[in-house]
Motif scaffolding. Structure first.
Motif, PDB file in Angstrom:
ATOM      1  N   GLY A  81       0.810  -1.215   0.000  1.00  0.00           N
ATOM      2  CA  GLY A  81       0.000   0.000   0.000  1.00  0.00           C
ATOM      3  C   GLY A  81       0.843   1.264   0.000  1.00  0.00           C
ATOM      4  O   GLY A  81       2.049   1.244  -0.244  1.00  0.00           O
ATOM      5  N   GLY A  82       0.201   2.389   0.272  1.00  0.00           N
ATOM      6  CA  GLY A  82       0.891   3.672   0.339  1.00  0.00           C
ATOM      7  C   GLY A  82       0.979   4.419  -0.985  1.00  0.00           C
ATOM      8  O   GLY A  82       1.538   5.514  -1.043  1.00  0.00           O
ATOM      9  N   LEU A  88      -0.401  11.696  -4.183  1.00  0.00           N
ATOM     10  CA  LEU A  88      -0.826  13.005  -3.670  1.00  0.00           C
ATOM     11  C   LEU A  88       0.316  14.007  -3.737  1.00  0.00           C
ATOM     12  O   LEU A  88       0.131  15.152  -4.169  1.00  0.00           O
ATOM     13  N   GLU A  89       1.487  13.597  -3.297  1.00  0.00           N
ATOM     14  CA  GLU A  89       2.638  14.501  -3.281  1.00  0.00           C
ATOM     15  C   GLU A  89       3.040  14.896  -4.700  1.00  0.00           C
ATOM     16  O   GLU A  89       3.410  16.043  -4.954  1.00  0.00           O
ATOM     17  N   PRO A 139      -6.643  -4.443  -3.293  1.00  0.00           N
ATOM     18  CA  PRO A 139      -5.600  -5.475  -3.270  1.00  0.00           C
ATOM     19  C   PRO A 139      -4.748  -5.465  -4.545  1.00  0.00           C
ATOM     20  O   PRO A 139      -5.217  -5.888  -5.597  1.00  0.00           O
ATOM     21  N   ARG A 140      -3.570  -4.909  -4.452  1.00  0.00           N
ATOM     22  CA  ARG A 140      -2.608  -4.822  -5.549  1.00  0.00           C
ATOM     23  C   ARG A 140      -3.066  -3.915  -6.687  1.00  0.00           C
ATOM     24  O   ARG A 140      -2.600  -4.028  -7.809  1.00  0.00           O
ATOM     25  N   TRP A 141      -3.964  -2.998  -6.403  1.00  0.00           N
ATOM     26  CA  TRP A 141      -4.355  -2.003  -7.392  1.00  0.00           C
ATOM     27  C   TRP A 141      -4.693  -0.676  -6.721  1.00  0.00           C
ATOM     28  O   TRP A 141      -4.919  -0.605  -5.522  1.00  0.00           O
ATOM     29  N   PHE A 142      -4.719   0.355  -7.548  1.00  0.00           N
ATOM     30  CA  PHE A 142      -5.029   1.699  -7.084  1.00  0.00           C
ATOM     31  C   PHE A 142      -5.893   2.369  -8.140  1.00  0.00           C
ATOM     32  O   PHE A 142      -5.612   2.279  -9.338  1.00  0.00           O
ATOM     33  N   LEU A 143      -6.981   3.016  -7.730  1.00  0.00           N
ATOM     34  CA  LEU A 143      -7.868   3.711  -8.655  1.00  0.00           C
ATOM     35  C   LEU A 143      -7.840   5.204  -8.360  1.00  0.00           C
ATOM     36  O   LEU A 143      -8.102   5.624  -7.235  1.00  0.00           O
ATOM     37  N   ARG A 144      -7.491   5.968  -9.383  1.00  0.00           N
ATOM     38  CA  ARG A 144      -7.457   7.423  -9.232  1.00  0.00           C
ATOM     39  C   ARG A 144      -8.631   8.040  -9.966  1.00  0.00           C
ATOM     40  O   ARG A 144      -8.986   7.618 -11.069  1.00  0.00           O
ATOM     41  N   GLY A 145      -9.250   9.042  -9.333  1.00  0.00           N
ATOM     42  CA  GLY A 145     -10.353   9.753  -9.956  1.00  0.00           C
ATOM     43  C   GLY A 145     -10.113  11.250  -9.939  1.00  0.00           C
ATOM     44  O   GLY A 145      -9.554  11.787  -8.980  1.00  0.00           O
ATOM     45  N   LEU A 177       3.019  -7.238 -12.204  1.00  0.00           N
ATOM     46  CA  LEU A 177       3.188  -5.950 -12.869  1.00  0.00           C
ATOM     47  C   LEU A 177       3.994  -5.021 -11.980  1.00  0.00           C
ATOM     48  O   LEU A 177       3.910  -5.091 -10.752  1.00  0.00           O
ATOM     49  N   PRO A 178       4.783  -4.121 -12.574  1.00  0.00           N
ATOM     50  CA  PRO A 178       5.502  -3.141 -11.758  1.00  0.00           C
ATOM     51  C   PRO A 178       4.515  -2.155 -11.135  1.00  0.00           C
ATOM     52  O   PRO A 178       3.412  -1.959 -11.654  1.00  0.00           O
ATOM     53  N   PRO A 179       4.870  -1.541 -10.016  1.00  0.00           N
ATOM     54  CA  PRO A 179       3.985  -0.563  -9.389  1.00  0.00           C
ATOM     55  C   PRO A 179       3.604   0.563 -10.352  1.00  0.00           C
ATOM     56  O   PRO A 179       4.413   0.998 -11.166  1.00  0.00           O
ATOM     57  N   ARG A 180       2.354   0.979 -10.299  1.00  0.00           N
ATOM     58  CA  ARG A 180       1.802   2.085 -11.073  1.00  0.00           C
ATOM     59  C   ARG A 180       1.728   1.818 -12.570  1.00  0.00           C
ATOM     60  O   ARG A 180       1.696   2.736 -13.377  1.00  0.00           O
ATOM     61  N   GLU A 181       1.690   0.572 -12.945  1.00  0.00           N
ATOM     62  CA  GLU A 181       1.453   0.221 -14.341  1.00  0.00           C
ATOM     63  C   GLU A 181      -0.035   0.424 -14.635  1.00  0.00           C
ATOM     64  O   GLU A 181      -0.904  -0.072 -13.911  1.00  0.00           O
TER      65      GLU A 181
END
Length: 221
Positions: A81-82, A88-89, A139-145, A177-181
């Motif tokens: 996570g994180g 954000l930064e 879990p192993r994903w991130f969704l940006r809006g 997958l690499p982070p942020r793919e």
């Protein structure tokens, strides 16, 4: 982002349950299948596929509900996570480099950013391009809006797209997958793809994404 002569801070709202993982879903019925994202079908919304002109790849979905819009992008993320805190930064730094203003606030999904960047309005006055950046980690994903239109400055107008965001289902898949793919997005089967003509001002106001949505496409499902 949307243009506005000024903007007010959004009032903190009760936390909503965030987007779900595909493993929690029993059936795809009632959803539009965009590959990595399943979007709840509704009569009062329009979905646009944002395309990178160079690669012809779908890089985001922009969903319009009445006077508000939300651009969504799914990414791979580490189990630890994180990711959202790091993103954000980066958004803060980007806005500041554009001589804009950014404020971190508590929203319905936790930390979010209210950002505005100086621009010239259609009538020649100086104003701001305004947007709200929200995010959710699964879990192993991130969704940006990215909330735009009237929803960027009016909490009541944003409720519909926030509710939509909370019901999105992310299909991460099992591939390493690499982070942020950016996860693979694609048009639903049988969707009609129609190029949407836009003038320069509209293109400028619709560019909050780090992956330029250079050739928007309309999906009529």
């Amino acid at each position: 982002m949307t243009s506005s002569a000024d903007s007010g801070a959004a009032t903190p709202q009760p936390v909503l349950h965030g987007p779900r993982d595909f493993s929690e879903l029993e059936s795809k019925k009632g959803y539009l299948d965009f590959g990595a994202l399943l979007i709840p079908a509704a009569k009062n919304q329009q979905v646009r596929l944002d395309i990178d002109q160079k690669t012809k790849r779908v890089v985001a979905l922009t969903i319009m509900v009445e006077q508000a819009s939300i651009q969504v992008q799914p990414f791979s993320a580490p189990k630890s996570g994180g990711t959202w805190n790091e993103v954000l930064e980066q958004i803060k730094d980007s806005v500041i480099k554009q001589n804009g203003k950014v404020k971190e606030v508590d929203g319905r999904f936790g930390k979010e950013l209210a950002a505005r960047v100086p621009t010239v309005l259609k009538d020649g006055r100086k104003g701001w391009r305004v947007a709200r950046f929200i995010g959710f980690e699964g879990p192993r994903w991130f969704l940006r809006g990215v909330v735009g239109g009237r929803g960027a400055i009016d909490a009541s107008a944003a409720r519909a797209v926030e509710e939509l965001f909370s019901k999105i289902v992310v299909v991460r898949g099992d591939d390493p997958l690499p982070p942020r793919e950016l996860l693979r997005l694609q048009p639903p089967e049988g969707a009609k793809r129609v190029v949407v003509p836009r003038n320069r001002a509209e293109r400028r106001d619709d560019s909050p994404s780090p992956n330029p949505a250079a050739a928007p496409v309309s999906d009529d499902t």
